[in-house]
Design a protein around this motif. Sequence first.
Motif, PDB file in Angstrom:
ATOM      1  N   LEU A  12       0.898  -0.933   0.316  1.00  0.00           N
ATOM      2  CA  LEU A  12       0.403  -0.357   0.035  1.00  0.00           C
ATOM      3  C   LEU A  12       0.728   1.550   0.300  1.00  0.00           C
ATOM      4  N   PRO A  13       0.976   1.744  -1.357  1.00  0.00           N
ATOM      5  CA  PRO A  13       1.983   3.728  -0.738  1.00  0.00           C
ATOM      6  C   PRO A  13       1.284   4.116  -0.140  1.00  0.00           C
ATOM      7  N   ALA A  14       2.652   4.887   0.740  1.00  0.00           N
ATOM      8  CA  ALA A  14       1.872   5.489   1.508  1.00  0.00           C
ATOM      9  C   ALA A  14       1.810   7.466   1.550  1.00  0.00           C
ATOM     10  N   TYR A  15       2.212   7.191  -0.696  1.00  0.00           N
ATOM     11  CA  TYR A  15       1.818   8.254  -1.074  1.00  0.00           C
ATOM     12  C   TYR A  15       0.945   7.991  -2.304  1.00  0.00           C
ATOM     13  N   PHE A  68       2.794  14.465  -5.066  1.00  0.00           N
ATOM     14  CA  PHE A  68       1.973  13.395  -3.924  1.00  0.00           C
ATOM     15  C   PHE A  68       1.277  13.787  -2.928  1.00  0.00           C
ATOM     16  N   GLN A  69       0.398  13.299  -2.517  1.00  0.00           N
ATOM     17  CA  GLN A  69      -0.273  13.811  -0.804  1.00  0.00           C
ATOM     18  C   GLN A  69      -0.212  12.369  -0.623  1.00  0.00           C
ATOM     19  N   ARG A  70       0.142  12.398   0.975  1.00  0.00           N
ATOM     20  CA  ARG A  70      -0.480  11.087   1.929  1.00  0.00           C
ATOM     21  C   ARG A  70      -1.420  10.607   1.372  1.00  0.00           C
ATOM     22  N   GLU A  89      -5.841   5.790   3.565  1.00  0.00           N
ATOM     23  CA  GLU A  89      -5.482   4.591   3.682  1.00  0.00           C
ATOM     24  C   GLU A  89      -4.445   4.249   4.784  1.00  0.00           C
ATOM     25  N   ALA A  90      -3.558   4.950   4.684  1.00  0.00           N
ATOM     26  CA  ALA A  90      -1.908   4.401   5.270  1.00  0.00           C
ATOM     27  C   ALA A  90      -1.950   5.179   6.008  1.00  0.00           C
ATOM     28  N   ILE A 148       7.308   3.319  14.853  1.00  0.00           N
ATOM     29  CA  ILE A 148       7.423   3.117  13.039  1.00  0.00           C
ATOM     30  C   ILE A 148       7.005   2.831  12.689  1.00  0.00           C
ATOM     31  N   VAL A 149       5.788   3.123  11.332  1.00  0.00           N
ATOM     32  CA  VAL A 149       5.051   2.018  10.758  1.00  0.00           C
ATOM     33  C   VAL A 149       6.650   1.993   9.017  1.00  0.00           C
ATOM     34  N   ARG A 150       6.883   1.222   8.350  1.00  0.00           N
ATOM     35  CA  ARG A 150       7.578   1.175   7.464  1.00  0.00           C
ATOM     36  C   ARG A 150       7.351   0.698   5.878  1.00  0.00           C
ATOM     37  N   LYS A 151       6.471  -0.205   6.303  1.00  0.00           N
ATOM     38  CA  LYS A 151       5.443  -0.974   5.148  1.00  0.00           C
ATOM     39  C   LYS A 151       4.302  -0.905   5.503  1.00  0.00           C
TER      40      LYS A 151
END
Length: 107
Positions: A35-38, A72-74, A77-78, A99-102
């Motif tokens: 799931l992409p962060a941005y 890009f925007q945040r 969903e992530a 810290i959520v990395r993935k």
Amino acid sequence: MSIFKNMLKKNKQVTPVVDETGEEYSAEACNYQPLPAYIEASPEEYSLVSLIAASVAAEDRPDSQFVVKKIFQRNPEAKEVSLLAASIATGMNEDSQFIVRKIAKKK
């Protein structure tokens, strides 16, 4: 010397995960997509964001020119998933930080 070998040896055992129904899942068997962060911003936001970014970057040099190629925007969903996961992991200890990395979701 053997102490370091034992400490640095990588153990590649995969333990299966069992869900409520009793089915076993392994990391290789489950198909997850990241799931992409941005995510890309909408075209309506491009002009305002480009104007602000160019003015901040230019500072006191009015002769400079900038081209903003991608904005890009945040990913909402992530953002929500990482907030929930960190909140659950924190539990009763309010001083902890995570810290959520993935983030990945099942296909």
